[in-house]
Enzyme design. Structure first.
Site, PDB file in Angstrom:
ATOM      1  N   LYS B  18      31.382 -63.627  32.684  1.00 35.18           N
ATOM      2  CA  LYS B  18      30.416 -64.242  32.164  1.00 35.18           C
ATOM      3  C   LYS B  18      29.151 -64.371  33.039  1.00 35.18           C
ATOM      4  O   LYS B  18      29.284 -64.820  34.066  1.00 35.18           O
ATOM      5  CB  LYS B  18      30.414 -65.330  31.404  1.00 35.18           C
ATOM      6  CG  LYS B  18      29.389 -65.958  30.410  1.00 35.18           C
ATOM      7  CD  LYS B  18      29.709 -64.901  29.230  1.00 35.18           C
ATOM      8  CE  LYS B  18      29.671 -65.399  27.785  1.00 35.18           C
ATOM      9  NZ  LYS B  18      29.989 -64.676  26.950  1.00 35.18           N
ATOM     10  N   THR B  63      35.250 -64.388  28.193  1.00 42.12           N
ATOM     11  CA  THR B  63      34.072 -64.608  28.880  1.00 42.12           C
ATOM     12  C   THR B  63      33.646 -66.176  28.256  1.00 42.12           C
ATOM     13  O   THR B  63      32.892 -66.680  29.111  1.00 42.12           O
ATOM     14  CB  THR B  63      33.118 -63.661  29.167  1.00 42.12           C
ATOM     15  OG1 THR B  63      32.731 -63.349  27.761  1.00 42.12           O
ATOM     16  CG2 THR B  63      33.794 -62.220  29.665  1.00 42.12           C
ATOM     17  N   ARG B 175      -2.390 -55.730  61.368  1.00 48.97           N
ATOM     18  CA  ARG B 175      -2.346 -55.719  59.832  1.00 48.97           C
ATOM     19  C   ARG B 175      -1.954 -56.847  59.134  1.00 48.97           C
ATOM     20  O   ARG B 175      -1.265 -57.763  60.024  1.00 48.97           O
ATOM     21  CB  ARG B 175      -1.528 -54.473  59.184  1.00 48.97           C
ATOM     22  CG  ARG B 175       0.035 -54.592  60.209  1.00 48.97           C
ATOM     23  CD  ARG B 175       0.942 -53.380  59.642  1.00 48.97           C
ATOM     24  NE  ARG B 175       2.258 -53.628  60.075  1.00 48.97           N
ATOM     25  CZ  ARG B 175       3.333 -53.030  59.497  1.00 48.97           C
ATOM     26  NH1 ARG B 175       3.091 -52.092  58.970  1.00 48.97           N
ATOM     27  NH2 ARG B 175       4.534 -53.374  60.099  1.00 48.97           N
ATOM     28  N   GLN B 225      11.370 -54.275  60.892  1.00 45.93           N
ATOM     29  CA  GLN B 225      12.662 -54.131  61.524  1.00 45.93           C
ATOM     30  C   GLN B 225      12.633 -55.495  62.743  1.00 45.93           C
ATOM     31  O   GLN B 225      13.696 -56.009  62.598  1.00 45.93           O
ATOM     32  CB  GLN B 225      13.170 -53.042  62.093  1.00 45.93           C
ATOM     33  CG  GLN B 225      13.464 -51.871  60.977  1.00 45.93           C
ATOM     34  CD  GLN B 225      12.319 -50.992  60.642  1.00 45.93           C
ATOM     35  OE1 GLN B 225      11.377 -51.592  60.740  1.00 45.93           O
ATOM     36  NE2 GLN B 225      12.554 -50.080  60.101  1.00 45.93           N
ATOM     37  N   HIS B 253       3.090 -53.981  51.099  1.00 48.88           N
ATOM     38  CA  HIS B 253       1.767 -53.465  51.779  1.00 48.88           C
ATOM     39  C   HIS B 253       0.523 -54.196  51.257  1.00 48.88           C
ATOM     40  O   HIS B 253       0.141 -54.172  49.954  1.00 48.88           O
ATOM     41  CB  HIS B 253       1.893 -52.057  51.654  1.00 48.88           C
ATOM     42  CG  HIS B 253       2.860 -51.251  51.837  1.00 48.88           C
ATOM     43  ND1 HIS B 253       3.688 -51.396  53.178  1.00 48.88           N
ATOM     44  CD2 HIS B 253       3.803 -50.387  51.117  1.00 48.88           C
ATOM     45  CE1 HIS B 253       4.817 -50.579  53.096  1.00 48.88           C
ATOM     46  NE2 HIS B 253       5.098 -50.112  51.899  1.00 48.88           N
TER      47      HIS B 253
END
Lengths: 300, 300, 300, 300
Positions: B18, B63, B175, B225, B253
């Site tokens: 479920k 379920t 940025r 990263q 972005h």
């Protein structure tokens, strides 16, 4: 001691790429235009330790360049079958990027019905999908579909199940069976040397889809698991090019409404369709003799 | 020949359960109420071939009963830490169902801030998660979080990357870096025999979350990263009870708007936040010496 | 003084009801089943001051009872056309509840395609809608549709517009025009005395939908406003039973990708379909001589 | 005859604009940055018949230019309070575009918590909103909020309601009351001549929000309507600058689970939170002596 413990910390599996690049391609060779509408997601893996450890991007092709590649390839090569377009992209990244040894491209195609020479109406929620994985050793192509909602208003029962102390569900010999099919099936490996040969992806897709729908419609269902297996089995039985299929079938419960308080019977006519919770039935049907490639993408 | 090909078709990996059971638990021992708000999803695996092949439900716990168990356990045992509640549920299904040899329970807790003794305001999109997997051999507990959106408005650059023929992205030394953190981390195995011992899950969660946020804020980022690895590394460095962490970081972005056509400069002040496409950075940080348990749930 | 200021605070317009009641109705007179799948939302208004001011519920029909009424009426009267089902419900609440002098029922029907005598496949995002408003004085029926996504891949330009200091958009004489139609149209008033007469709602719906699609396809478009008016005008020209139509047309921008950096032209072939921002064009087309009923529901 | 019928078809109310312009503004006067994150939607109305009737765009400022204006104004004037930013934009369009006589700007601000001098964590689903409407005659400012989810785990009952033949709901003297507040309140008109004066929008917002939350928490509720009125009344009683408030309160039902089949009581402790259907309670609280401006935006 902190030092020594930290020293044992290492980078494990990783990948990166651009997700959900939306590209619409119009082929306008003549007055009758053709339309392709895709979402493309790219994931690259390989020798990417340095960017994680020091931030040196010397091996990193920007995800922005990956996006540009999608658009440039759409123009240069056109888009016909999503499996071929995915193969083009995945091979490009592995071939051109020294650091990359695995590229996975997932594509979803949104359908449009023709209304006129250059007029179209978008289909519904159903999408045709492909997942292409290319490494130096192997190329794997999975096709799939998502958002195909099917319903049988009878020929479904649910009986003879386990009754534990928390079981209150009554048995039923006539219920609605409804599900939103999500399916991924893997094609037989081709010859990696022969990169220009394409297959009849469109014909294969149409055949698999017809087998899935046909088995759902035809199966008198004692459980959704049985229907799942029947669907997968029919695909493998009818389509020799498919070696494995994974199905994820949410059980879209339709509960009969108790109308007795209003002096009314309800002989399987009025239902409330519930959103959640829902049963979720997942299973793989495969060929025993085939070497399997490991789990199909999307299976966890 | 059709016969022989069909004969080779077999059932592969499968599970059922479920999904998205929503349970709200109020503890009302006194005038000051406590609130827990969870989504619980259950997936059971084991000897389930028969229901697929013939529709015989003799090994199938409905379920619906799984859902009832969630509610009954919420009453009987209360809900404090989601890891403990997940362990209770997963062990129950493996212990009580002869056909089931693996239960996986995924839980998401939605937070509420206190406004008064019995008044609350729901927190935002951030959720605390746990995934508990119990087999006869092993019990694995992963904790996690989802929907934690973080942003640094400077101290992020992106330079020195690969430039292929499809690269048009300019280098930048300032940025915005923004992401919606999805993280799953695995706890050291405990003693399976000692089922009643609980751990300080709440303390562990708070510590891991603080490490993730702290590393994001403190890291001068040359790539997402690098930030990802810094986040994972700090968790493992500070939390000895964690053996592995997986992070999935979409790069939300924020593009600087070109205001030159309007006679305006834009020194990093006005941005358009885009929805898609987006970069997606995924990675695992682990302990080298540990035996790993295989991929963390949710990693594909 | 606080007193006197507070004394001037009064209850204004208000309504209440049950929203998003999902009902699925199977007609199983024979082996060939019929399926209706609706969302129903009810809003009641009238003499409801007391419940607001003192919490006295003596005039409040619970929203739970409203929900039950939907299910009971689905069984008792069946569901054929959503306009008729909405009229039944709205009249019931006004007639049976002394405090209620206006009932508005909004219905959305989700389509299903037939796959077999009792097997169906759900259509996509397009929904057929109706909004029925009943007062002692007047009954208004609006029909509508939502989620109909249309695209012309040519025969659309955008030229000659205002150029202010913030205008950078180039003129174009060939662009993609795409939109997700949301339309609501009001039917001529009927005779309130004649409650049992139904109209050919299905035929009217099919005619209006065909007019909308036909006008979109046929119109050489200089702006989306022109297309909007052409669509509304054709509906009123072809369907004498309709007195007013409101259209809300988001401009689903398809931007040609600049492929020059990759040495490629892009003669209207490769586009990025953007999610937001989007232009939103809204307008009403009406009959001059008719007394209008005020804004169509949903127009703000 | 077709001619004469068509001749009576005319354009009715209409508007157009750019919707969901997402702008993020960083103020970086020093090391401590400030962040504003908005969605802005613009709708312009006026003498726009020609573009509808003939496609002549001579009076049409492109929605793309409207978007550019948002970004340019964000740089030129900064963004502090959304009401002021909306006024700037709305006045600009009415003042500079001869064809436009009404501009409506809707803004939603997404909150961010500070984590460091230039680090932030996004708040949850709650948004602060404003709707500014400017015509030659009048300027209307509404403020609002959306997505504020509140819950009382006791001090709520529902009794003494109408029982019709479809009523099965039991009376209750202790239930959970939960709702996601959507509120819009209108400020007193200012002097249109005095365009440079700003008000304490931030202080007003904080005061209204505190009044809404306080009234929800403090009210012993006999119905959600009573709570709605108490919330609106407290706002008008405490904030003289507000002349009208509209509240839309979905009743997020929490149903006690029947645990009797499992030998358990459930004294208001375990609940299932349902998604739909839901009660929807909408109402306006206003000042009797004020001239009202007509329905608040968003009320239909």
């Amino acid at each position: 001691m902190e030092e020594s413990r930290s020293a044992r910390i290492v980078l494990g599996a990783n990948q990166y790429g651009k997700a959900e690049v939306r590209v619409v391609r119009v082929r306008r060779d003549g007055p009758r235009h053709e339309l392709r509408d895709l979402d493309v997601s790219i994931a690259l893996a390989g020798d990417l330790a340095e960017v994680h450890l020091s931030g040196d991007n010397g091996s990193v092709l920007p995800t922005d360049s990956q996006k540009n590649t999608v658009y440039a390839f759409a123009r240069r090569y056109g888009i016909d079958q999503i499996e071929d377009f995915g193969l083009l992209l995945a091979r490009h990244f592995v071939d051109s990027q020294p650091a990359i040894d695995r590229a996975r491209v997932r594509l979803t195609e949104h359908g449009w019905q023709r209304l006129g020479p250059h007029s179209f109406q978008r289909d519904g929620a159903e999408g045709r999908t492909a997942t292409v994985t290319v490494t130096a050793q192997r190329t794997t192509v999975e096709s799939g579909l998502t958002g195909l909602v099917l319903l049988n208003s009878t020929d479904s029962e649910f009986n003879g199940f386990v009754r534990d102390p928390y079981t209150t569900l009554p048995e039923t010999d006539d219920r609605i069976l409804a599900t939103a099919v999500e399916a991924n099936w893997r094609h037989q490996d081709g010859e990696p040397a022969d990169r220009t040969a394409t297959r009849d992806w469109a014909g294969s897709y149409a055949g698999v889809r017809a087998a899935l729908v046909g088995a759902f419609v035809d199966t008198y269902s004692r459980s959704l698991q049985q229907t799942l297996y029947a669907m997968g089995h029919r695909v493998l039985a009818e389509r020799p090019e498919i070696v494995e299929i994974h199905l994820s079938l949410p059980n879209q419960h339709h509960l009969p409404v108790d109308l007795a308080p209003f002096g009314l019977t309800n002989p399987g006519e009025v239902f409330v369709a519930t959103d959640r919770p829902y049963g979720l039935i997942e299973g793989t049907v495969t060929r025993a003799a085939e070497e399997t490639a490991g789990p199909v993408a999307g299976w966890s």
